[in-house]
Design an enzyme around this catalytic site. Structure first.
Site, PDB file in Angstrom:
ATOM      1  N   LYS A 136       0.795  -1.220   0.001  1.00  0.00           N
ATOM      2  CA  LYS A 136       0.012  -0.081   0.031  1.00  0.00           C
ATOM      3  C   LYS A 136       0.811   1.327  -0.175  1.00  0.00           C
ATOM      4  O   LYS A 136       0.542   2.337  -0.569  1.00  0.00           O
ATOM      5  CB  LYS A 136      -0.950   0.140   1.365  1.00  0.00           C
ATOM      6  CG  LYS A 136      -2.266  -0.440   0.757  1.00  0.00           C
ATOM      7  CD  LYS A 136      -2.465  -1.948   0.645  1.00  0.00           C
ATOM      8  CE  LYS A 136      -2.345  -2.614  -0.597  1.00  0.00           C
ATOM      9  NZ  LYS A 136      -2.284  -4.171  -0.597  1.00  0.00           N
TER      10      LYS A 136
ATOM     11  N   GLY B 262      -0.342 -18.333   9.214  1.00  0.00           N
ATOM     12  CA  GLY B 262      -0.394 -17.783   8.007  1.00  0.00           C
ATOM     13  C   GLY B 262      -0.306 -18.526   6.679  1.00  0.00           C
ATOM     14  O   GLY B 262      -0.473 -19.715   6.818  1.00  0.00           O
ATOM     15  N   SER B 263       0.237 -17.959   5.785  1.00  0.00           N
ATOM     16  CA  SER B 263       0.280 -18.666   4.450  1.00  0.00           C
ATOM     17  C   SER B 263       1.724 -17.988   3.782  1.00  0.00           C
ATOM     18  O   SER B 263       2.246 -17.193   4.035  1.00  0.00           O
ATOM     19  CB  SER B 263      -0.874 -18.229   3.454  1.00  0.00           C
ATOM     20  OG  SER B 263      -0.769 -16.827   3.278  1.00  0.00           O
TER      21      SER B 263
ATOM     22  N   GLY C 178      -4.699 -11.819 -10.276  1.00  0.00           N
ATOM     23  CA  GLY C 178      -5.440 -11.682  -9.106  1.00  0.00           C
ATOM     24  C   GLY C 178      -5.179 -10.547  -8.260  1.00  0.00           C
ATOM     25  O   GLY C 178      -4.676  -9.545  -8.944  1.00  0.00           O
TER      26      GLY C 178
ATOM     27  N   GLY D  75      -1.263  -9.851  -8.082  1.00  0.00           N
ATOM     28  CA  GLY D  75      -0.773  -9.580  -9.507  1.00  0.00           C
ATOM     29  C   GLY D  75      -1.100  -8.239  -9.884  1.00  0.00           C
ATOM     30  O   GLY D  75      -0.348  -7.290 -10.604  1.00  0.00           O
TER      31      GLY D  75
ATOM     32  N   ASP E 126      -5.187 -17.383   7.465  1.00  0.00           N
ATOM     33  CA  ASP E 126      -4.683 -18.098   6.367  1.00  0.00           C
ATOM     34  C   ASP E 126      -4.614 -19.453   6.547  1.00  0.00           C
ATOM     35  O   ASP E 126      -4.804 -20.236   5.358  1.00  0.00           O
ATOM     36  CB  ASP E 126      -3.555 -17.450   5.547  1.00  0.00           C
ATOM     37  CG  ASP E 126      -3.727 -15.883   5.015  1.00  0.00           C
ATOM     38  OD1 ASP E 126      -4.882 -15.491   5.281  1.00  0.00           O
ATOM     39  OD2 ASP E 126      -2.772 -15.423   4.491  1.00  0.00           O
TER      40      ASP E 126
ATOM     41  N   HIS F 157     -23.284  15.583   1.110  1.00  0.00           N
ATOM     42  CA  HIS F 157     -23.081  16.140  -0.220  1.00  0.00           C
ATOM     43  C   HIS F 157     -22.004  17.222  -0.254  1.00  0.00           C
ATOM     44  O   HIS F 157     -22.132  18.114   0.573  1.00  0.00           O
ATOM     45  CB  HIS F 157     -24.429  16.914  -0.914  1.00  0.00           C
ATOM     46  CG  HIS F 157     -24.240  17.374  -2.125  1.00  0.00           C
ATOM     47  ND1 HIS F 157     -24.163  16.770  -3.400  1.00  0.00           N
ATOM     48  CD2 HIS F 157     -24.004  18.857  -2.557  1.00  0.00           C
ATOM     49  CE1 HIS F 157     -23.721  17.366  -4.337  1.00  0.00           C
ATOM     50  NE2 HIS F 157     -23.817  18.789  -3.905  1.00  0.00           N
TER      51      HIS F 157
HETATM   52  P1  NAI Z   1      -5.195 -14.772  -6.093  1.00  0.00           P
HETATM   53  O1  NAI Z   1      -6.043 -15.891  -5.745  1.00  0.00           O
HETATM   54  O2  NAI Z   1      -5.964 -13.448  -5.934  1.00  0.00           O
HETATM   55  O3  NAI Z   1      -5.017 -14.703  -7.650  1.00  0.00           O
HETATM   56  C1  NAI Z   1      -4.358 -15.470  -8.548  1.00  0.00           C
HETATM   57  C2  NAI Z   1      -4.591 -15.585  -9.865  1.00  0.00           C
HETATM   58  O4  NAI Z   1      -3.683 -16.470 -10.585  1.00  0.00           O
HETATM   59  C3  NAI Z   1      -6.053 -16.169 -10.309  1.00  0.00           C
HETATM   60  O5  NAI Z   1      -6.354 -15.228 -11.133  1.00  0.00           O
HETATM   61  C4  NAI Z   1      -5.725 -17.279 -11.007  1.00  0.00           C
HETATM   62  O6  NAI Z   1      -6.713 -17.637 -11.872  1.00  0.00           O
HETATM   63  C5  NAI Z   1      -4.194 -17.093 -11.415  1.00  0.00           C
HETATM   64  N1  NAI Z   1      -3.526 -18.314 -12.038  1.00  0.00           N
HETATM   65  C6  NAI Z   1      -3.535 -19.414 -11.096  1.00  0.00           C
HETATM   66  N2  NAI Z   1      -2.809 -20.310 -11.921  1.00  0.00           N
HETATM   67  C7  NAI Z   1      -2.157 -19.762 -13.043  1.00  0.00           C
HETATM   68  C8  NAI Z   1      -1.373 -20.085 -14.065  1.00  0.00           C
HETATM   69  N3  NAI Z   1      -0.852 -21.406 -14.091  1.00  0.00           N
HETATM   70  N4  NAI Z   1      -1.150 -19.186 -15.112  1.00  0.00           N
HETATM   71  C9  NAI Z   1      -1.829 -18.173 -14.929  1.00  0.00           C
HETATM   72  N5  NAI Z   1      -2.573 -17.773 -14.030  1.00  0.00           N
HETATM   73  C10 NAI Z   1      -2.798 -18.449 -13.013  1.00  0.00           C
HETATM   74  O7  NAI Z   1      -3.879 -14.942  -5.563  1.00  0.00           O
HETATM   75  P2  NAI Z   1      -2.803 -13.706  -5.344  1.00  0.00           P
HETATM   76  O8  NAI Z   1      -2.877 -12.529  -6.023  1.00  0.00           O
HETATM   77  O9  NAI Z   1      -1.426 -14.596  -5.436  1.00  0.00           O
HETATM   78  O10 NAI Z   1      -3.024 -13.326  -3.726  1.00  0.00           O
HETATM   79  C11 NAI Z   1      -2.736 -14.467  -2.742  1.00  0.00           C
HETATM   80  C12 NAI Z   1      -3.889 -14.130  -1.492  1.00  0.00           C
HETATM   81  O11 NAI Z   1      -3.396 -12.898  -0.842  1.00  0.00           O
HETATM   82  C13 NAI Z   1      -5.347 -13.901  -2.009  1.00  0.00           C
HETATM   83  O12 NAI Z   1      -5.949 -14.869  -1.272  1.00  0.00           O
HETATM   84  C14 NAI Z   1      -5.624 -12.454  -1.779  1.00  0.00           C
HETATM   85  O13 NAI Z   1      -6.930 -12.485  -1.207  1.00  0.00           O
HETATM   86  C15 NAI Z   1      -4.460 -12.009  -0.757  1.00  0.00           C
HETATM   87  N6  NAI Z   1      -4.215 -10.633  -1.024  1.00  0.00           N
HETATM   88  C16 NAI Z   1      -5.078  -9.650  -0.614  1.00  0.00           C
HETATM   89  C17 NAI Z   1      -4.794  -8.401  -0.995  1.00  0.00           C
HETATM   90  C18 NAI Z   1      -5.708  -7.564  -0.570  1.00  0.00           C
HETATM   91  O14 NAI Z   1      -6.567  -7.440   0.168  1.00  0.00           O
HETATM   92  N7  NAI Z   1      -5.866  -6.124  -1.304  1.00  0.00           N
HETATM   93  C19 NAI Z   1      -3.577  -7.870  -1.554  1.00  0.00           C
HETATM   94  C20 NAI Z   1      -2.921  -9.064  -1.622  1.00  0.00           C
HETATM   95  C21 NAI Z   1      -3.177 -10.330  -1.479  1.00  0.00           C
END
Ligand code: NAI
Length: 468
Positions: free
Chosen positions: A52, A146-147, A184, A187, A314, A447
């Site tokens: 952030k 966590g994770s 996601g 990304g 997580d 407003h």
């Molecule tokens: P994500 O689950 O949000 O997105 C992973 C993406 O990778 C998906 O769109 C999926 O379809 C794609 N994917 C999977 N395998 C693939 C492949 N072989 N080739 C191409 N695309 C592929 O996971 P992300 O972004 O890594 O985030 C992890 C966790 O962290 C999530 O659970 C998220 O909720 C959390 N997080 C939350 C944030 C927030 O609240 N703003 C910010 C960052 C992370």
């Protein structure tokens, strides 16, 4: 120090440190084990907080370059000093992690420094930096480990050229070409950062849309906006290999529908294909039950299959992997251990993507409701028709309210627009109180504010928005 505790929490992320504080507040003698040098877990050290900070700073840089002149603010010499931007980020991390340290002291929580593992249902072993093993006893143990990032078969994250989110928060210069695998949360947030700082960014996503599980209208609007910002997308594409040759990476991918093969040469690859629970050997040895995604199974009281051992955040099989979900579980589990009625409402967990514009959702999507055979009505209102958004030149996006067709009860809300992440709190509160769309529509909103778009979307559920 007396080594006997009422509660030992393993992991000091947003789930663990909050569980420790709430336990101490409730009069339980509490310790929290953490192997990282600083408290706060992934979120404060290498996740939410640093990302952030960079999102905010890079947005300022982008606005100064592209948008300030429209407001009559003219600079002649705008330069990026990435090391200062990183130093500012590191300062934020330090202040916040020190803040948790202060809260531990204030609440008389013992901070056990080192790697914790569970020997049995009442024993935790901590191995500290000098490899010394110390045994602690606890009436209750909370796992909040966590994770960690996942990768893809045959792709090894080296945090130099092929990086996880951790590496992508510390680049020493904007990579000329950045390939992001996964469209996601991580990304797209980090694509935004590096695009604004000058990288050419290509996102390769396996599905034919970004952000799986997200409201379809929002996801397609979001894609359009990010495309307009200059981020390239290769959707419906499977990465088949990433090879590092000298100081570059070659990414091979294939379109799922057409089988067309493509290759991109780049300076850095960010692998953002999800995270997996951090399950230690101790958890496996104790035979704590896991589900088929290797997440710890817990009941509604966050109890694992082993007596006295609880788990939150997580690492468990409930809810999304989000810091605020873990925090709420931390409070609930401490209250349950103290004999109170702690509870988390998984139907009302907001989710925010901190891009520009922001994306925020809470509750069900249309797809969920169709699956559950629930009839619903939808109200939408664009920020283009909101006066404050208009004067701020922030007209992209809309608010979408989904309400039960018969009862008018709000079942889900999705927003894309400036301040969406802040505005979603109103909707979460409304849903927590079981509000109808009519309740929101009849609530006076100041407003001129972006929030008036929420009221108008609620009015649009009954087909009576005023300004659209
Ligand atoms: P994500 O689950 O949000 O997105 C992973 C993406 O990778 C998906 O769109 C999926 O379809 C794609 N994917 C999977 N395998 C693939 C492949 N072989 N080739 C191409 N695309 C592929 O996971 P992300 O972004 O890594 O985030 C992890 C966790 O962290 C999530 O659970 C998220 O909720 C959390 N997080 C939350 C944030 C927030 O609240 N703003 C910010 C960052 C992370």
């Amino acid at each position: 120090m007396d080594n006997n505790f009422d509660v030992i929490v393993i992991g000091a992320g947003p789930g663990g440190y909050v569980a420790a504080i709430r336990s101490a507040q409730l009069g339980l003698k509490t310790a929290c084990v953490e192997s990282r040098k600083t408290l706060g877990g992934t979120c404060l050290n290498v996740g939410c907080i640093p990302s952030k900070s960079l999102l905010n700073a890079s947005e300022m840089y982008h606005k100064a370059q592209k948008e300030f002149k429209n407001l009559g603010i003219v600079f002649t010499d705008i330069k990026l000093n990435l090391s200062s931007m990183m130093a500012n980020k590191n300062k934020s991390i330090l202040t916040l992690t020190k803040g948790v340290e202060f809260l531990f002291k204030k609440n008389k929580i013992s901070h056990l420094k080192g790697k914790g593992s569970i020997l049995d249902k009442n024993t935790v072993i901590v191995i500290n930096d000098s490899k010394k093993k110390i045994t602690y006893k606890a009436k209750n143990i909370i796992i909040a480990t966590g994770s960690v990032p996942t990768s893809l078969p045959n792709i090894k994250i080296d945090e130099k050229i092929i990086v996880s989110s951790t590496g992508a928060l510390t680049f020493d210069k904007p990579p000329k070409e950045l390939v992001v695998i996964g469209g996601g949360y991580i990304g797209l947030e980090l694509s935004s950062v590096w695009k604004r700082l000058g990288s050419n960014v290509t996102v390769i996503e396996y599905l034919d849309h970004i952000i799986p599980g997200m409201d379809k209208d929002i996801s397609s609007e979001f894609l359009k906006i990010l495309n307009k910002q200059g981020i390239n997308f290769k959707l419906d594409s499977k990465v088949t290999g990433v090879n590092v040759i000298k100081n570059k990476a070659v990414v091979d991918f294939t379109n799922n529908k057409t089988a067309k093969r493509e290759r991109i040469e780049c300076n850095k690859v960010l692998v953002a294909v999800g995270r997996k629970p951090d399950i230690g050997e101790d958890i496996t040895k104790l035979s704590i039950k896991l589900n088929n995604q290797k997440k710890i199974q817990v009941n509604e009281k966050f109890e694992t299959s082993v007596n006295n051992i609880y788990a939150i955040g997580d690492v468990i099989d409930k809810g999304p992997m989000l810091a605020h979900k873990a925090e709420d579980e931390g409070i609930a589990v401490a209250e349950i251990i103290a004999g109170q009625a702690g509870h988390v409402n998984y139907n009302v967990i907001p989710a925010v993507i901190y891009t520009s514009p922001e994306v925020a959702t809470v509750g069900k999507t249309e797809k969920d409701l169709k699956k559950e055979n629930i009839k619903y009505k939808v109200g939408k209102f664009p920020f283009l028709a909101n006066s404050r958004a208009k004067v701020n030149n922030e007209t992209e996006g809309f608010v979408k309210v989904i309400a039960d067709e018969k009862t008018d009860k709000v079942l889900g809300v999705a927003l894309i627009g400036s301040l969406a992440g802040t505005m979603i709190a109103e909707l979460a509160l409304a849903m927590e109180f079981g509000a109808s769309a009519e309740d929101i529509a009849r609530t006076c909103h100041a407003h001129p504010t972006h929030s008036e778009a929420v009221k108008e979307a609620a009015m649009a559920v009954d087909k009576r928005p005023i300004h659209f």
